[in-house]
Design a protein around this motif. Structure first.
Motif, PDB file in Angstrom:
ATOM      1  N   ALA A   1      50.596  55.519  43.492  1.00 17.57           N
ATOM      2  CA  ALA A   1      51.337  55.329  44.739  1.00 17.57           C
ATOM      3  C   ALA A   1      51.225  53.892  45.223  1.00 17.57           C
ATOM      4  N   ARG A   2      50.020  53.329  45.127  1.00 12.55           N
ATOM      5  CA  ARG A   2      49.805  51.953  45.569  1.00 12.55           C
ATOM      6  C   ARG A   2      50.602  50.973  44.711  1.00 12.55           C
ATOM      7  N   ASP A   3      50.545  51.143  43.381  1.00 12.88           N
ATOM      8  CA  ASP A   3      51.253  50.226  42.495  1.00 12.88           C
ATOM      9  C   ASP A   3      52.765  50.308  42.698  1.00 12.88           C
ATOM     10  N   THR A   4      53.273  51.517  42.912  1.00 16.19           N
ATOM     11  CA  THR A   4      54.704  51.690  43.142  1.00 16.19           C
ATOM     12  C   THR A   4      55.133  51.026  44.445  1.00 16.19           C
ATOM     13  N   ALA A   5      54.310  51.185  45.489  1.00 16.62           N
ATOM     14  CA  ALA A   5      54.649  50.612  46.793  1.00 16.62           C
ATOM     15  C   ALA A   5      54.641  49.100  46.766  1.00 16.62           C
ATOM     16  N   GLU A   6      53.758  48.510  45.949  1.00 21.09           N
ATOM     17  CA  GLU A   6      53.623  47.053  45.952  1.00 21.09           C
ATOM     18  C   GLU A   6      54.515  46.372  44.923  1.00 21.09           C
ATOM     19  N   LEU A   7      55.145  47.142  44.040  1.00 20.03           N
ATOM     20  CA  LEU A   7      55.951  46.546  42.980  1.00 20.03           C
ATOM     21  C   LEU A   7      57.034  45.613  43.501  1.00 20.03           C
ATOM     22  N   PRO A   8      57.790  45.984  44.559  1.00 20.04           N
ATOM     23  CA  PRO A   8      58.835  45.065  45.041  1.00 20.04           C
ATOM     24  C   PRO A   8      58.283  43.739  45.552  1.00 20.04           C
ATOM     25  N   GLU A   9      56.992  43.708  45.922  1.00 22.57           N
ATOM     26  CA  GLU A   9      56.431  42.485  46.480  1.00 22.57           C
ATOM     27  C   GLU A   9      55.945  41.528  45.401  1.00 22.57           C
ATOM     28  N   ALA A  10      56.017  41.936  44.137  1.00 18.24           N
ATOM     29  CA  ALA A  10      55.559  41.065  43.052  1.00 18.24           C
ATOM     30  C   ALA A  10      56.632  40.026  42.747  1.00 18.24           C
ATOM     31  N   SER A  11      57.054  39.309  43.774  1.00 19.70           N
ATOM     32  CA  SER A  11      58.093  38.292  43.621  1.00 19.70           C
ATOM     33  C   SER A  11      57.449  36.963  43.257  1.00 19.70           C
ATOM     34  N   GLY A  12      58.286  36.023  42.866  1.00 16.86           N
ATOM     35  CA  GLY A  12      57.773  34.693  42.541  1.00 16.86           C
ATOM     36  C   GLY A  12      57.088  34.049  43.734  1.00 16.86           C
ATOM     37  N   GLU A  13      57.653  34.269  44.933  1.00 20.21           N
ATOM     38  CA  GLU A  13      57.058  33.683  46.136  1.00 20.21           C
ATOM     39  C   GLU A  13      55.680  34.268  46.417  1.00 20.21           C
ATOM     40  N   ALA A  14      55.540  35.602  46.274  1.00 16.42           N
ATOM     41  CA  ALA A  14      54.252  36.237  46.530  1.00 16.42           C
ATOM     42  C   ALA A  14      53.209  35.783  45.520  1.00 16.42           C
ATOM     43  N   ILE A  15      53.612  35.688  44.240  1.00 16.53           N
ATOM     44  CA  ILE A  15      52.678  35.245  43.209  1.00 16.53           C
ATOM     45  C   ILE A  15      52.247  33.802  43.463  1.00 16.53           C
ATOM     46  N   ALA A  16      53.197  32.950  43.838  1.00 13.50           N
ATOM     47  CA  ALA A  16      52.867  31.549  44.118  1.00 13.50           C
ATOM     48  C   ALA A  16      51.909  31.437  45.294  1.00 13.50           C
ATOM     49  N   ARG A  17      52.107  32.273  46.327  1.00 10.36           N
ATOM     50  CA  ARG A  17      51.230  32.240  47.488  1.00 10.36           C
ATOM     51  C   ARG A  17      49.801  32.640  47.112  1.00 10.36           C
ATOM     52  N   GLU A  18      49.667  33.683  46.294  1.00  8.92           N
ATOM     53  CA  GLU A  18      48.334  34.102  45.859  1.00  8.92           C
ATOM     54  C   GLU A  18      47.677  33.049  44.982  1.00  8.92           C
ATOM     55  N   PHE A  19      48.475  32.370  44.129  1.00  6.73           N
ATOM     56  CA  PHE A  19      47.913  31.345  43.261  1.00  6.73           C
ATOM     57  C   PHE A  19      47.434  30.150  44.079  1.00  6.73           C
ATOM     58  N   GLU A  20      48.187  29.781  45.106  1.00  5.26           N
ATOM     59  CA  GLU A  20      47.757  28.687  45.976  1.00  5.26           C
ATOM     60  C   GLU A  20      46.459  29.034  46.690  1.00  5.26           C
ATOM     61  N   ARG A  21      46.333  30.298  47.118  1.00  4.40           N
ATOM     62  CA  ARG A  21      45.101  30.734  47.774  1.00  4.40           C
ATOM     63  C   ARG A  21      43.917  30.637  46.807  1.00  4.40           C
ATOM     64  N   TYR A  22      44.147  31.031  45.558  1.00  9.44           N
ATOM     65  CA  TYR A  22      43.089  30.939  44.546  1.00  9.44           C
ATOM     66  C   TYR A  22      42.661  29.487  44.333  1.00  9.44           C
ATOM     67  N   LEU A  23      43.620  28.576  44.231  1.00  7.81           N
ATOM     68  CA  LEU A  23      43.292  27.174  44.017  1.00  7.81           C
ATOM     69  C   LEU A  23      42.536  26.587  45.202  1.00  7.81           C
ATOM     70  N   ARG A  24      42.914  26.993  46.430  1.00 11.36           N
ATOM     71  CA  ARG A  24      42.214  26.498  47.617  1.00 11.36           C
ATOM     72  C   ARG A  24      40.748  26.885  47.575  1.00 11.36           C
ATOM     73  N   ARG A  25      40.502  28.146  47.236  1.00 10.55           N
ATOM     74  CA  ARG A  25      39.116  28.610  47.204  1.00 10.55           C
ATOM     75  C   ARG A  25      38.326  27.927  46.098  1.00 10.55           C
ATOM     76  N   ARG A  26      38.992  27.706  44.959  1.00 11.78           N
ATOM     77  CA  ARG A  26      38.284  27.089  43.832  1.00 11.78           C
ATOM     78  C   ARG A  26      37.944  25.634  44.119  1.00 11.78           C
ATOM     79  N   ASP A  27      38.886  24.915  44.749  1.00 10.01           N
ATOM     80  CA  ASP A  27      38.692  23.488  45.007  1.00 10.01           C
ATOM     81  C   ASP A  27      38.022  23.199  46.340  1.00 10.01           C
ATOM     82  N   GLY A  28      37.801  24.252  47.161  1.00 12.79           N
ATOM     83  CA  GLY A  28      37.142  24.040  48.439  1.00 12.79           C
ATOM     84  C   GLY A  28      38.027  23.438  49.494  1.00 12.79           C
ATOM     85  N   GLN A  29      39.352  23.557  49.337  1.00 13.90           N
ATOM     86  CA  GLN A  29      40.265  23.007  50.323  1.00 13.90           C
ATOM     87  C   GLN A  29      40.424  23.979  51.479  1.00 13.90           C
ATOM     88  N   PRO A  30      40.700  23.467  52.676  1.00 16.94           N
ATOM     89  CA  PRO A  30      40.884  24.361  53.821  1.00 16.94           C
ATOM     90  C   PRO A  30      42.177  25.126  53.719  1.00 16.94           C
TER      91      PRO A  30
END
Length: 388
Positions: free
Chosen positions: A253-282
Motif C-alpha cells: 500500500a505504501r509503495d503504491t501510494a508513493e509511486l506517483p511521487e517518484a518524479s525527477g523533481e522528487a528524486i533530485a530533491r532527495e539527492f540534494e538533501r543527501y549531498l548536504r548531509r554528506r558535505d556538512g552544508q546547511p
C-alpha cells in the motif's frame, strides 16, 4: 515577570519542544529533544512549577537516593540552551517535559514568555503518531504550520485539521496568536510495534529538523540503533506468518501510494538533501523575525477565539508485535490512518498500566489501538486523516 539570569545573549535562537504523552508515540519526539540536549551538553536555565500544571495521580513524582539522602523528582517541563558551533553558529532553546494535565493556556503563555525574553525566531514542536506505516520503509515525517507564508517559503503543509488536539496543537496555535512563526514535525510510528523506544522515528525527526533550520546534528549511535531496531522487528515479525503478511500488505500500500511521487523533481530533491548531509552544508534558510508580546490572528477555525489569552502576562525491551486485527472484523468507523498526518499523535500514557487508548488528533474520536504504557494507560492508534 520572567527573569533569565545567567543566560547569555543568543544567536538566531530557535525553540525546539517535545512533550511526553499523547503526542509522543514510541517516545520518538521526546527522545529527539533529549538527544539534542545530550549531544550539545545543554544547560537547564528554567523549569515550570509542577504544582501549576500536573495531576500527580496521573504523573507521579519519583523518589530516589542521592548520597544516602532521599530526594523527590517532580514531573515538570524544563528549558535548556545549547549552542550549535560551526561556520555560522546559532543557539537552540530546548523544551522537554510532559503534556500538562491542566491550565494549558497558562502553560503556553509561560513557554511564549521565555521565547519572547530570549528573542526566539521560530518554534518547532516535535510529535509522533501511530499509523499504518510499515517498519521496513523510511519513516514518514510531515511538517505543518498555521502560517500560509511559512508554508510556502519552507515547503510545509498548511494545517486544515479540525478535531481533538494535544498540547502540540495548542502550543502551535498559541504561537500563531502571538505572532511567532511555528512549525510542527510529525513522525509516523508503526501501530503494530508502538512500544518505546523507536530510534528509527527519532532519527527521522532529527533529519527533518536539520533540513528545516539548516544545522548539522551529530547523530551519534542513532543510525546503528535504528538498524538494530528494524532488524529486531524483522525477526519478531518473521516468527508469525499473520504479522509478516500484514506487514507485506502495508508495504504494498505504501509503495503504491508513493509511486506517483517518484518524479525527477522528487528524486533530485532527495539527492540534494543527501549531498548536504554528506558535505556538512546547511539546509534551507529559515525566516527572520522574533517572538513578540503582541498577539496576531490565527489563520484557521479559532482565529478570533481567546486570542488575548495567549499573550504573555506579567505574572525497554522489545516485545512481540501484536497480531493485526482481521480485516473482516473492522468496521468502517474503526480504521487506522493510512498516511502521515500532522497532528494525530498518540503515545503511551503515564500511570495506570497497560490499556487501550482512543482518539487522536488526526481524525474522528473512534480510532483504536492498544499498546503498553510505561506507567499509564495504553497507546492510542492514529485514526482518520489529519493535517495538524
Amino acid at each position: 515577570m520572567i527573569e533569565l539570569e545567567g543566560v547569555p545573549e543568543l544567536i538566531d535562537p530557535v525553540m525546539v519542544a517535545a512533550f511526553e504523552g499523547w503526542n509522543d508515540a514510541g517516545d520518538a519526539a521526546s527522545t529527539a529533544v533529549g538527544h539534542l540536549d545530550r549531544e550539545w551538553k545543554g544547560e537547564v536555565f528554567a523549569a515550570l512549577d509542577a504544582e501549576d500544571y500536573y495531576d500527580f495521580q496521573v504523573n507521579r513524582p519519583n523518589v530516589f537516593l542521592e548520597g544516602g539522602v532521599r530526594k523527590v523528582t517532580w514531573p515538570t517541563t524544563r528549558l535548556s540552551v545549547v549552542r550549535v558551533s560551526g561556520p555560522k553558529p546559532r543557539d537552540l532553546v530546548l523544551v522537554r517535559g510532559i503534556e500538562p494535565s491542566m491550565r494549558w493556556r497558562s502553560f503556553c503563555n509561560e513557554i511564549l514568555g521565555f521565547a519572547h525574553e530570549l528573542g526566539v525566531e521560530m518554534v518547532v514542536v516535535l510529535g509522533a503518531l501511530l499509523g499504518d506505516t510499515p517498519h521496513t520503509r523510511p519513516v514518514p515525517v510531515s511538517g505543518v504550520t498555521s502560517d500560509p507564508d511559512l508554508a510556502r517559503t519552507m515547503d510545509l503543509e498548511e494545517t486544515r485539521y479540525e478535531g481533538p488536539t494535544g498540547i502540540v496543537g495548542i502550543l502551535q496555535e498559541a504561537c500563531t496568536h502571538a505572532g511567532v512563526p511555528a512549525v510542527s514535525l510529525w513522525a509516523a510510528v508503526p501501530h503494530y510495534v508502538s512500544q518505546p523506544p523507536n530510534p528509527k522515528a527519532t532519527l527521522a525527526l532529527l533529519n527533518r529538523l536539520e533540513d528545516l533550520i539548516g544545522i548539522r546534528i551529530p547523530m551519534g549511535e542513532l543510525p546503528e540503533d535504528a538498524r538494530a531496531w528494524q532488524l529486531g522487528v524483522d525477526q519478531l515479525a518473521a516468527e508469525d506468518s499473520e504479522v509478516a503478511e500484514y506487514v507485506q500488505s502495508l508495504e504494498e500500500a505504501r509503495d503504491t501510494a508513493e509511486l506517483p511521487e517518484a518524479s525527477g523533481e522528487a528524486i533530485a530533491r532527495e539527492f540534494e538533501r543527501y549531498l548536504r548531509r554528506r558535505d556538512g552544508q546547511p539546509g534551507p534558510a529559515q525566516p527572520g523575525g522574533h517572538a513578540t508580546e503582541g498577539g496576531g490572528t490565527a489563520d484557521g477555525r479559532d482565529a478570533g477565539r481567546d486570542a488575548g489569552s495567549y499573550r504573555r502576562g506579567t505574572s525497554g525491551g522489545r516485545r512481540r508485535p501484536p497480531k493485526p486485527p482481521a480485516k473482516d472484523a473492522r468496521n468502517e468507523d474503526d480504521q487506522t490512518d493510512t498516511g502521515p498526518a500532522s497532528e494525530t499523535g498518540s503515545g503511551p500514557g503515564k500511570d495506570t498500566g497497560t490499556g487501550t487508548g482512543t482518539g487522536t488528533d488526526g481524525g474522528t474520536d473512534t480510532g483504536s489501538g492498544s499498546g503498553p504504557g510505561t506507567e499509564t494507560g495504553g497507546s492510542g492508534s492514529a485514526s482518520g486523516s489529519g493535517d495538524e
